[in-house]
Design an enzyme around this catalytic site. Structure first.
Site, PDB file in Angstrom:
ATOM      1  N   TYR A 139      67.837  86.615  77.375  1.00  0.00           N
ATOM      2  CA  TYR A 139      67.117  87.600  78.282  1.00  0.00           C
ATOM      3  C   TYR A 139      66.801  88.820  77.749  1.00  0.00           C
ATOM      4  O   TYR A 139      65.750  89.275  77.564  1.00  0.00           O
ATOM      5  CB  TYR A 139      67.681  87.687  79.650  1.00  0.00           C
ATOM      6  CG  TYR A 139      66.814  88.247  80.584  1.00  0.00           C
ATOM      7  CD1 TYR A 139      65.682  87.796  81.392  1.00  0.00           C
ATOM      8  CD2 TYR A 139      67.223  89.764  80.719  1.00  0.00           C
ATOM      9  CE1 TYR A 139      65.025  88.713  82.442  1.00  0.00           C
ATOM     10  CE2 TYR A 139      66.571  90.396  81.748  1.00  0.00           C
ATOM     11  CZ  TYR A 139      65.423  89.916  82.425  1.00  0.00           C
ATOM     12  OH  TYR A 139      64.751  90.815  83.096  1.00  0.00           O
ATOM     13  N   LYS A 143      63.028  90.352  76.373  1.00  0.00           N
ATOM     14  CA  LYS A 143      62.661  91.451  76.951  1.00  0.00           C
ATOM     15  C   LYS A 143      62.288  92.628  75.559  1.00  0.00           C
ATOM     16  O   LYS A 143      61.425  93.332  75.918  1.00  0.00           O
ATOM     17  CB  LYS A 143      63.444  92.145  77.963  1.00  0.00           C
ATOM     18  CG  LYS A 143      63.283  91.169  79.349  1.00  0.00           C
ATOM     19  CD  LYS A 143      61.650  91.179  79.734  1.00  0.00           C
ATOM     20  CE  LYS A 143      61.798  90.250  80.921  1.00  0.00           C
ATOM     21  NZ  LYS A 143      60.507  90.235  81.563  1.00  0.00           N
TER      22      LYS A 143
END
Length: 244
Positions: A139, A143
């Site tokens: 994650y 990002k």
């Protein structure tokens, strides 16, 4: 009045963003994974149009881009869709955003949802396999990648605007009930970037925002070499060229 696409807008920040923009009388195209995700007819009625597609599957992302192009050129696209963990982290968080950006007619403004966690993302692209993910590490990496994608767009398309937004840790289904940031404040920056007069936005393009305030992103997001290598890897993974 602006024509705006919001991805992943069936709930949470995406729905709050789409609802606020519709309330302001903009033409909002809401994207959701499938029709079951938008069961409330009242939500459908407030939208200019609703499009469906599972962003974890490349063929459905391509079809979504084609459907969006059939509507016309958007004034703004808000790449809100995201997942926190599981095997679809890279597919939804970065690959889908890349494909939509590459295949759709370039909007006047592109806004990409980032996260403060991007600052701990890895710049080691050699070990990345976009077809596999499954942990919080992925994650953070995703990002960082989407923040770099925003800055790449800002550099390649100077006549348009592109920004990344950290909405904060908000109490959505993804953020959980312990989240400490405001859900109301969490959607305002991206809605503002999509619709405000250009003179109100400084810097005009290529910024990383948190609650209407530009902040310094991970240095790699602005690094030409990292941007180039990331775009090349995404092109190889998808078979789709990123326009210059």
């Amino acid at each position: 009045m602006a024509l705006i696409l919001v991805t992943g807008a069936s709930a949470g920040l995406g729905l709050a963003t789409a609802a606020a923009l519709a309330e302001a009388e903009h033409d909002v195209v809401l994207h959701a994974r499938n029709a079951d995700r938008v069961a409330d007819q009242g939500i459908r009625d407030r939208m200019h149009e609703v499009l469906y597609g599972d962003l974890a599957h490349l063929d459905e992302v391509v079809r979504l881009a084609q459907q969006a192009n059939a509507i016309g050129r958007f004034d703004a696209v808000i790449h809100n869709a995201g997942v926190l963990d599981g095997p679809d982290v890279f597919a939804v968080n970065i690959v889908a955003a890349f494909v939509l950006t590459a295949m759709m007619m370039p909007p006047n403004r592109s806004i990409f949802l980032s996260s403060s966690m991007h600052s701990s993302g890895s710049t080691d692209l050699g070990a990345v396999e976009f077809s596999r993910a499954g942990n919080r590490r992925a994650y953070a990496d995703s990002k960082l990648y989407v923040t770099a994608l925003a800055m790449t767009c800002a550099g390649r398309w100077p006549d348009s605007m592109a920004h990344a937004v950290d909405p904060g840790w908000v109490p959505t289904r993804m953020g959980g009930p312990a989240a400490t940031d405001s859900l109301e404040e969490g959607h305002r920056t991206q809605a503002w970037l999509a619709t405000a007069d250009e003179s109100e936005i400084s810097p005009r393009s290529g910024a990383y925002w948190y609650h209407h305030t530009p902040r310094r992103p991970h240095p790699a997001a602005h690094a030409p070499g990292f941007q180039r290598d990331l775009m090349r890897k995404l092109e190889q993974h998808t078979g789709i060229a990123f326009p210059t």
